[in-house]
Scaffold this motif. Sequence first.
Motif, mmCIF file in Angstrom:
data_model
loop_
_atom_site.group_PDB
_atom_site.id
_atom_site.type_symbol
_atom_site.label_atom_id
_atom_site.label_comp_id
_atom_site.label_asym_id
_atom_site.label_seq_id
_atom_site.Cartn_x
_atom_site.Cartn_y
_atom_site.Cartn_z
ATOM 1 N N LYS A 1 0.833 -1.206 0.000
ATOM 2 C CA LYS A 1 0.000 0.000 0.000
ATOM 3 C C LYS A 1 0.865 1.253 0.000
ATOM 4 O O LYS A 1 0.558 2.232 -0.696
ATOM 5 N N LEU A 2 1.949 1.233 0.761
ATOM 6 C CA LEU A 2 2.874 2.359 0.779
ATOM 7 C C LEU A 2 3.502 2.550 -0.592
ATOM 8 O O LEU A 2 3.636 3.677 -1.078
ATOM 9 N N LYS A 3 3.866 1.460 -1.235
ATOM 10 C CA LYS A 3 4.431 1.514 -2.583
ATOM 11 C C LYS A 3 3.438 2.130 -3.559
ATOM 12 O O LYS A 3 3.807 2.968 -4.387
ATOM 13 N N SER A 4 2.169 1.754 -3.447
ATOM 14 C CA SER A 4 1.129 2.321 -4.309
ATOM 15 C C SER A 4 0.962 3.821 -4.082
ATOM 16 O O SER A 4 0.826 4.587 -5.032
ATOM 17 N N LEU A 5 0.954 4.225 -2.808
ATOM 18 C CA LEU A 5 0.869 5.657 -2.498
ATOM 19 C C LEU A 5 2.040 6.417 -3.105
ATOM 20 O O LEU A 5 1.863 7.479 -3.701
ATOM 21 N N PHE A 33 1.732 6.701 -6.860
ATOM 22 C CA PHE A 33 0.659 7.645 -7.193
ATOM 23 C C PHE A 33 1.157 9.082 -7.084
ATOM 24 O O PHE A 33 0.818 9.935 -7.900
ATOM 25 N N ASP A 34 1.971 9.347 -6.063
ATOM 26 C CA ASP A 34 2.484 10.692 -5.827
ATOM 27 C C ASP A 34 3.796 10.969 -6.555
ATOM 28 O O ASP A 34 4.374 12.050 -6.411
ATOM 29 N N GLY A 35 4.297 9.988 -7.305
ATOM 30 C CA GLY A 35 5.540 10.176 -8.047
ATOM 31 C C GLY A 35 6.774 10.224 -7.158
ATOM 32 O O GLY A 35 7.748 10.894 -7.472
ATOM 33 N N ARG A 36 6.717 9.494 -6.060
ATOM 34 C CA ARG A 36 7.837 9.463 -5.119
ATOM 35 C C ARG A 36 8.371 8.044 -4.993
ATOM 36 O O ARG A 36 7.676 7.081 -5.294
ATOM 37 N N SER A 37 9.582 7.945 -4.462
ATOM 38 C CA SER A 37 10.107 6.652 -4.041
ATOM 39 C C SER A 37 9.424 6.301 -2.721
ATOM 40 O O SER A 37 8.791 7.149 -2.078
ATOM 41 N N VAL A 85 7.739 7.994 2.720
ATOM 42 C CA VAL A 85 7.859 7.883 4.180
ATOM 43 C C VAL A 85 8.278 9.229 4.769
ATOM 44 O O VAL A 85 7.695 9.697 5.758
ATOM 45 N N LEU A 86 9.277 9.875 4.171
ATOM 46 C CA LEU A 86 9.713 11.187 4.661
ATOM 47 C C LEU A 86 8.585 12.209 4.580
ATOM 48 O O LEU A 86 8.376 13.002 5.507
ATOM 49 N N TYR A 87 7.839 12.195 3.475
ATOM 50 C CA TYR A 87 6.708 13.107 3.314
ATOM 51 C C TYR A 87 5.676 12.885 4.420
ATOM 52 O O TYR A 87 5.205 13.836 5.052
#
Length: 53
Positions: free
Chosen positions: A18-22, A25-29, A34-36
């Motif tokens: 789920k974290l990977k999907s988020l 979606f947001d164009g982040r690693s 996690v930092l965001y």
Amino acid sequence: MEKDKHLGLRIDSETHEKLKSLAEFDGRSINGEVLYLIRQAILQHEQTYGKIK
């Protein structure tokens, strides 16, 4: 901002996916996501309870 700290984190497979999907979606690693999320939690806490030293 210094970037010299390392944080190991163990999470279950479902949360990881789920974290990977988020992140995608947001164009982040995943690390960037996690930092965001951590920074958003800190900001919300400081808005409610005041600045953290």
